[in-house]
Design a protein around this motif. Sequence first.
Motif, PDB file in Angstrom:
ATOM      1  N   ARG A   5       0.862  -1.169   0.000  1.00 16.85           N
ATOM      2  CA  ARG A   5       0.000   0.000   0.000  1.00 16.85           C
ATOM      3  C   ARG A   5       0.899   1.219   0.000  1.00 16.85           C
ATOM      4  O   ARG A   5       1.608   1.472   0.961  1.00 16.85           O
ATOM      5  CB  ARG A   5      -0.888  -0.024   1.247  1.00 16.85           C
ATOM      6  N   LYS A   6       0.887   1.959  -1.099  1.00 16.85           N
ATOM      7  CA  LYS A   6       1.700   3.166  -1.232  1.00 16.85           C
ATOM      8  C   LYS A   6       3.164   2.905  -0.896  1.00 16.85           C
ATOM      9  O   LYS A   6       3.804   3.667  -0.191  1.00 16.85           O
ATOM     10  CB  LYS A   6       1.150   4.287  -0.360  1.00 16.85           C
ATOM     11  N   GLY A   7       3.695   1.781  -1.374  1.00 18.53           N
ATOM     12  CA  GLY A   7       5.108   1.493  -1.174  1.00 18.53           C
ATOM     13  C   GLY A   7       5.463   0.900   0.174  1.00 18.53           C
ATOM     14  O   GLY A   7       6.622   0.647   0.445  1.00 18.53           O
ATOM     15  N   TRP A   8       4.489   0.674   1.025  1.00 20.37           N
ATOM     16  CA  TRP A   8       4.768   0.102   2.341  1.00 20.37           C
ATOM     17  C   TRP A   8       4.232  -1.306   2.384  1.00 20.37           C
ATOM     18  O   TRP A   8       3.221  -1.630   1.782  1.00 20.37           O
ATOM     19  CB  TRP A   8       4.085   0.914   3.442  1.00 20.37           C
ATOM     20  N   ILE A   9       4.894  -2.153   3.122  1.00 17.89           N
ATOM     21  CA  ILE A   9       4.399  -3.511   3.321  1.00 17.89           C
ATOM     22  C   ILE A   9       3.349  -3.447   4.418  1.00 17.89           C
ATOM     23  O   ILE A   9       3.608  -2.916   5.496  1.00 17.89           O
ATOM     24  CB  ILE A   9       5.542  -4.459   3.723  1.00 17.89           C
ATOM     25  N   VAL A  10       2.182  -3.962   4.133  1.00 18.90           N
ATOM     26  CA  VAL A  10       1.111  -3.930   5.134  1.00 18.90           C
ATOM     27  C   VAL A  10       1.200  -5.172   6.006  1.00 18.90           C
ATOM     28  O   VAL A  10       1.729  -6.204   5.588  1.00 18.90           O
ATOM     29  CB  VAL A  10      -0.283  -3.828   4.478  1.00 18.90           C
ATOM     30  N   PRO A  11       0.675  -5.084   7.244  1.00 17.13           N
ATOM     31  CA  PRO A  11       0.745  -6.230   8.142  1.00 17.13           C
ATOM     32  C   PRO A  11       0.071  -7.452   7.543  1.00 17.13           C
ATOM     33  O   PRO A  11      -0.856  -7.352   6.761  1.00 17.13           O
ATOM     34  CB  PRO A  11      -0.010  -5.751   9.383  1.00 17.13           C
ATOM     35  N   GLU A  12       0.563  -8.619   7.925  1.00 19.36           N
ATOM     36  CA  GLU A  12      -0.031  -9.874   7.470  1.00 19.36           C
ATOM     37  C   GLU A  12      -0.322 -10.729   8.685  1.00 19.36           C
ATOM     38  O   GLU A  12       0.138 -10.451   9.786  1.00 19.36           O
ATOM     39  CB  GLU A  12       0.899 -10.603   6.509  1.00 19.36           C
ATOM     40  N   ARG A  13      -1.071 -11.787   8.473  1.00 19.08           N
ATOM     41  CA  ARG A  13      -1.361 -12.726   9.554  1.00 19.08           C
ATOM     42  C   ARG A  13      -0.594 -14.025   9.304  1.00 19.08           C
ATOM     43  O   ARG A  13      -0.567 -14.519   8.199  1.00 19.08           O
ATOM     44  CB  ARG A  13      -2.847 -13.009   9.635  1.00 19.08           C
ATOM     45  N   HIS A  14       0.030 -14.518  10.361  1.00 21.53           N
ATOM     46  CA  HIS A  14       0.698 -15.816  10.285  1.00 21.53           C
ATOM     47  C   HIS A  14      -0.362 -16.906  10.321  1.00 21.53           C
ATOM     48  O   HIS A  14      -1.517 -16.661  10.637  1.00 21.53           O
ATOM     49  CB  HIS A  14       1.662 -15.986  11.466  1.00 21.53           C
ATOM     50  N   ALA A  15       0.047 -18.125  10.039  1.00 19.25           N
ATOM     51  CA  ALA A  15      -0.877 -19.260  10.033  1.00 19.25           C
ATOM     52  C   ALA A  15      -1.613 -19.393  11.365  1.00 19.25           C
ATOM     53  O   ALA A  15      -2.764 -19.791  11.405  1.00 19.25           O
ATOM     54  CB  ALA A  15      -0.108 -20.541   9.720  1.00 19.25           C
ATOM     55  N   GLU A  16      -0.965 -19.036  12.458  1.00 18.29           N
ATOM     56  CA  GLU A  16      -1.594 -19.140  13.780  1.00 18.29           C
ATOM     57  C   GLU A  16      -2.612 -18.027  14.011  1.00 18.29           C
ATOM     58  O   GLU A  16      -3.227 -17.959  15.052  1.00 18.29           O
ATOM     59  CB  GLU A  16      -0.540 -19.066  14.899  1.00 18.29           C
ATOM     60  N   GLY A  17      -2.749 -17.093  13.064  1.00 17.23           N
ATOM     61  CA  GLY A  17      -3.680 -15.988  13.220  1.00 17.23           C
ATOM     62  C   GLY A  17      -3.068 -14.783  13.913  1.00 17.23           C
ATOM     63  O   GLY A  17      -3.714 -13.772  14.129  1.00 17.23           O
ATOM     64  N   ARG A  18      -1.803 -14.883  14.281  1.00 15.36           N
ATOM     65  CA  ARG A  18      -1.107 -13.791  14.962  1.00 15.36           C
ATOM     66  C   ARG A  18      -0.770 -12.708  13.949  1.00 15.36           C
ATOM     67  O   ARG A  18      -0.241 -12.980  12.882  1.00 15.36           O
ATOM     68  CB  ARG A  18       0.171 -14.363  15.586  1.00 15.36           C
ATOM     69  N   ARG A  19      -1.059 -11.466  14.251  1.00 14.55           N
ATOM     70  CA  ARG A  19      -0.792 -10.363  13.334  1.00 14.55           C
ATOM     71  C   ARG A  19       0.626  -9.849  13.543  1.00 14.55           C
ATOM     72  O   ARG A  19       1.085  -9.693  14.666  1.00 14.55           O
ATOM     73  CB  ARG A  19      -1.794  -9.238  13.582  1.00 14.55           C
ATOM     74  N   GLU A  21       3.520  -6.812  12.541  1.00 14.91           N
ATOM     75  CA  GLU A  21       3.619  -5.429  12.081  1.00 14.91           C
ATOM     76  C   GLU A  21       4.347  -5.399  10.750  1.00 14.91           C
ATOM     77  O   GLU A  21       5.278  -6.158  10.531  1.00 14.91           O
ATOM     78  CB  GLU A  21       4.384  -4.611  13.120  1.00 14.91           C
ATOM     79  N   GLY A  22       3.927  -4.524   9.855  1.00 13.50           N
ATOM     80  CA  GLY A  22       4.567  -4.397   8.553  1.00 13.50           C
ATOM     81  C   GLY A  22       6.023  -3.983   8.680  1.00 13.50           C
ATOM     82  O   GLY A  22       6.400  -3.252   9.591  1.00 13.50           O
ATOM     83  N   LEU A  23       6.824  -4.480   7.779  1.00 10.62           N
ATOM     84  CA  LEU A  23       8.229  -4.131   7.745  1.00 10.62           C
ATOM     85  C   LEU A  23       8.511  -3.314   6.496  1.00 10.62           C
ATOM     86  O   LEU A  23       7.932  -3.550   5.445  1.00 10.62           O
ATOM     87  CB  LEU A  23       9.104  -5.387   7.759  1.00 10.62           C
ATOM     88  N   VAL A  24       9.403  -2.362   6.629  1.00 12.70           N
ATOM     89  CA  VAL A  24       9.767  -1.451   5.553  1.00 12.70           C
ATOM     90  C   VAL A  24      11.189  -1.766   5.111  1.00 12.70           C
ATOM     91  O   VAL A  24      12.085  -1.899   5.949  1.00 12.70           O
ATOM     92  CB  VAL A  24       9.687   0.014   6.057  1.00 12.70           C
ATOM     93  N   THR A  25      11.407  -1.886   3.819  1.00  5.48           N
ATOM     94  CA  THR A  25      12.762  -2.088   3.315  1.00  5.48           C
ATOM     95  C   THR A  25      13.495  -0.754   3.310  1.00  5.48           C
ATOM     96  O   THR A  25      12.879   0.315   3.359  1.00  5.48           O
ATOM     97  CB  THR A  25      12.756  -2.665   1.889  1.00  5.48           C
ATOM     98  N   VAL A  26      14.805  -0.828   3.211  1.00  3.99           N
ATOM     99  CA  VAL A  26      15.603   0.400   3.137  1.00  3.99           C
ATOM    100  C   VAL A  26      15.216   1.189   1.893  1.00  3.99           C
ATOM    101  O   VAL A  26      15.052   2.412   1.947  1.00  3.99           O
ATOM    102  CB  VAL A  26      17.115   0.081   3.147  1.00  3.99           C
TER     103      VAL A  26
END
Length: 79
Positions: A5-19, A21-26
């Motif tokens: 979303r607008k160049g940012w990685i948005v949060p995802e959910r792991h298989a366990e349902g745990r959310r 936080e999005g990570l940003v590349t350099v």
Amino acid sequence: MAGSRKGWIVPERHAEGRRTEGLVTVEEFLERVGVSRRTFNRWRELGTAPLAIKLPKGQLRMRQGDVESWLSDHEEAAA
């Protein structure tokens, strides 16, 4: 897989349902802030860049929340 979303990685959910936080590349950070990689590296040496996570292969990522906080800390009132 996380979406973008607008160049940012948005949060995802792991298989366990745990959310996670999005990570940003350099590269995403450099584009957003408009500085060179050299400037970013200098900021890291000076300890003034956002905190980064070093991945096993040496890649860097920053938590989106840390980047947003860093940007807020560097805001100035318009002159």
